[in-house]
Motif scaffolding. Structure first.
Motif, mmCIF file in Angstrom:
data_model
loop_
_atom_site.group_PDB
_atom_site.id
_atom_site.type_symbol
_atom_site.label_atom_id
_atom_site.label_comp_id
_atom_site.label_asym_id
_atom_site.label_seq_id
_atom_site.Cartn_x
_atom_site.Cartn_y
_atom_site.Cartn_z
ATOM 1 N N MET A 124 -6.975 -3.533 15.106
ATOM 2 C CA MET A 124 -6.023 -3.661 14.001
ATOM 3 C C MET A 124 -6.611 -3.009 12.730
ATOM 4 O O MET A 124 -7.783 -3.151 12.453
ATOM 5 C CB MET A 124 -5.729 -5.142 13.728
ATOM 6 N N THR A 125 -5.765 -2.310 12.018
ATOM 7 C CA THR A 125 -6.270 -1.645 10.814
ATOM 8 C C THR A 125 -5.743 -2.320 9.550
ATOM 9 O O THR A 125 -4.609 -2.785 9.524
ATOM 10 C CB THR A 125 -5.895 -0.147 10.813
ATOM 11 N N MET A 126 -6.608 -2.351 8.551
ATOM 12 C CA MET A 126 -6.212 -2.971 7.275
ATOM 13 C C MET A 126 -5.686 -1.912 6.301
ATOM 14 O O MET A 126 -5.316 -2.231 5.183
ATOM 15 C CB MET A 126 -7.426 -3.659 6.626
ATOM 16 N N ASN A 127 -5.696 -0.656 6.734
ATOM 17 C CA ASN A 127 -5.278 0.386 5.789
ATOM 18 C C ASN A 127 -3.774 0.344 5.551
ATOM 19 O O ASN A 127 -3.005 0.024 6.443
ATOM 20 C CB ASN A 127 -5.679 1.759 6.320
ATOM 21 N N THR A 128 -3.394 0.704 4.329
ATOM 22 C CA THR A 128 -1.981 0.683 3.962
ATOM 23 C C THR A 128 -1.483 2.118 3.765
ATOM 24 O O THR A 128 -2.291 3.025 3.502
ATOM 25 C CB THR A 128 -1.795 -0.063 2.628
ATOM 26 N N PRO A 129 -0.167 2.323 3.846
ATOM 27 C CA PRO A 129 0.379 3.661 3.553
ATOM 28 C C PRO A 129 0.017 4.113 2.133
ATOM 29 O O PRO A 129 -0.242 5.301 1.910
ATOM 30 C CB PRO A 129 1.901 3.464 3.675
ATOM 31 N N GLU A 130 -0.067 3.162 1.199
ATOM 32 C CA GLU A 130 -0.408 3.522 -0.195
ATOM 33 C C GLU A 130 -1.826 4.094 -0.279
ATOM 34 O O GLU A 130 -2.079 5.062 -0.991
ATOM 35 C CB GLU A 130 -0.313 2.290 -1.129
ATOM 36 N N LYS A 131 -2.715 3.444 0.470
ATOM 37 C CA LYS A 131 -4.114 3.893 0.471
ATOM 38 C C LYS A 131 -4.201 5.320 1.020
ATOM 39 O O LYS A 131 -4.868 6.196 0.460
ATOM 40 C CB LYS A 131 -4.930 2.942 1.364
ATOM 41 N N ARG A 132 -3.502 5.538 2.146
ATOM 42 C CA ARG A 132 -3.537 6.878 2.752
ATOM 43 C C ARG A 132 -2.952 7.908 1.790
ATOM 44 O O ARG A 132 -3.471 9.020 1.655
ATOM 45 C CB ARG A 132 -2.735 6.883 4.061
ATOM 46 N N GLN A 133 -1.867 7.530 1.131
ATOM 47 C CA GLN A 133 -1.213 8.456 0.209
ATOM 48 C C GLN A 133 -2.118 8.786 -0.973
ATOM 49 O O GLN A 133 -2.171 9.920 -1.433
ATOM 50 C CB GLN A 133 0.124 7.863 -0.281
#
Ligand code: FMN
Length: 223
Positions: free
Chosen positions: A1-10
């Motif tokens: 499971m990943t804790m990364n968010t679309p906002e972080k990637r963006q």
């Protein structure tokens, strides 16, 4: 499971899209001390082969040196005219298993005993001589120089995340530049050679769209 968010990637991708080799810097804008320290930490914490950190950085603040550098560094003129901070990255020469630098790294930085017969030393020797064919001064310098590009990338990306612009620079005559720096007492040419320069500051104008190959063109998946 990943804790990364679309906002972080963006946020990350936006920084890469925002970064561009800045041709015109605003000379009135200075990088804050805190931002500068963060950029330097990104360089200092960069990885290197065997952890031997074959690099050193000159931060050029002297207006006179900046002016004089223009003679040898045609690709740096824009940065020398307006960048808040200007770096010359040096790569170490002759980083071999029996060099004083490797001994220094092992003893003083890693806190380990150094011995020419230790398995780690022998492994490093084998890697250099056999695996990577680093059997000339030039090959050794280029190997060290390659590694200095890791802090380069990390400094540029960190700067971009902080909305600070940069320009990487190879547009200079290396031997003329090294002679100049050595005459100024800024470079010991037995220990170091110049790898690249880097200007950092703030752009004066918006940038054209990036042109890049597609992922398909640069990636081969081996299944
Ligand atoms: C190793 C290296 C050396 C470069 N040397 C120069 C240089 O001397 N002067 C300059 O204005 N730009 C220089 N550039 C910038 C490139 O031209 C630029 O990164 C490339 O065209 C892609 O554009 P972008 O960085 O704006 O996305 C250099 C870039 C790299 C990575």
């Amino acid at each position: 499971m990943t804790m990364n968010t679309p906002e972080k990637r963006q946020e990350i991708l936006s920084a890469f899209e925002h970064r561009h080799a800045t041709k015109a810097f605003d000379p009135s804008k200075k990088i804050s001390a805190e931002d500068w320290e963060t950029i330097l930490e990104a360089a200092r914490l960069s990885p290197s082969s065997f952890g031997y950190e074959p690099w050193s950085f000159l931060l050029i603040e002297s207006p006179q040196v900046k002016e004089e550098l223009k003679e040898f560094a045609w690709g740096a003129i824009n940065s020398l005219n307006g960048a808040s901070h200007f770096i010359i990255a040096l790569a170490r020469k002759n980083v071999t298993a029996d060099s004083s630098h490797v001994k220094h790294m092992v003893e003083d930085v890693f806190g380990l005993p150094f011995s020419a017969d230790a398995p780690q030393t022998q492994m490093f020797k084998q890697f250099q001589v056999k695996d990577f064919d680093l059997n000339s001064e030039r090959a050794l310098f280029d190997w060290a120089s390659k590694q200095t590009y890791i802090p380069l990338a990390n400094m540029m990306t960190t700067a971009a995340l902080l909305k600070i612009d940069s320009c990487p620079i190879e547009g200079f005559n290396r031997s003329e530049l090294e002679t100049y720096l050595s005459k100024k007492g800024l470079l010991d040419t037995t220990e170091f050679g110049v790898s690249y320069m880097l200007g950092l500051g703030y752009r004066t104008k918006e940038i054209p769209l990036k042109k890049r190959q597609t992922t398909d063109e640069i990636l081969t998946v081996v299944e």
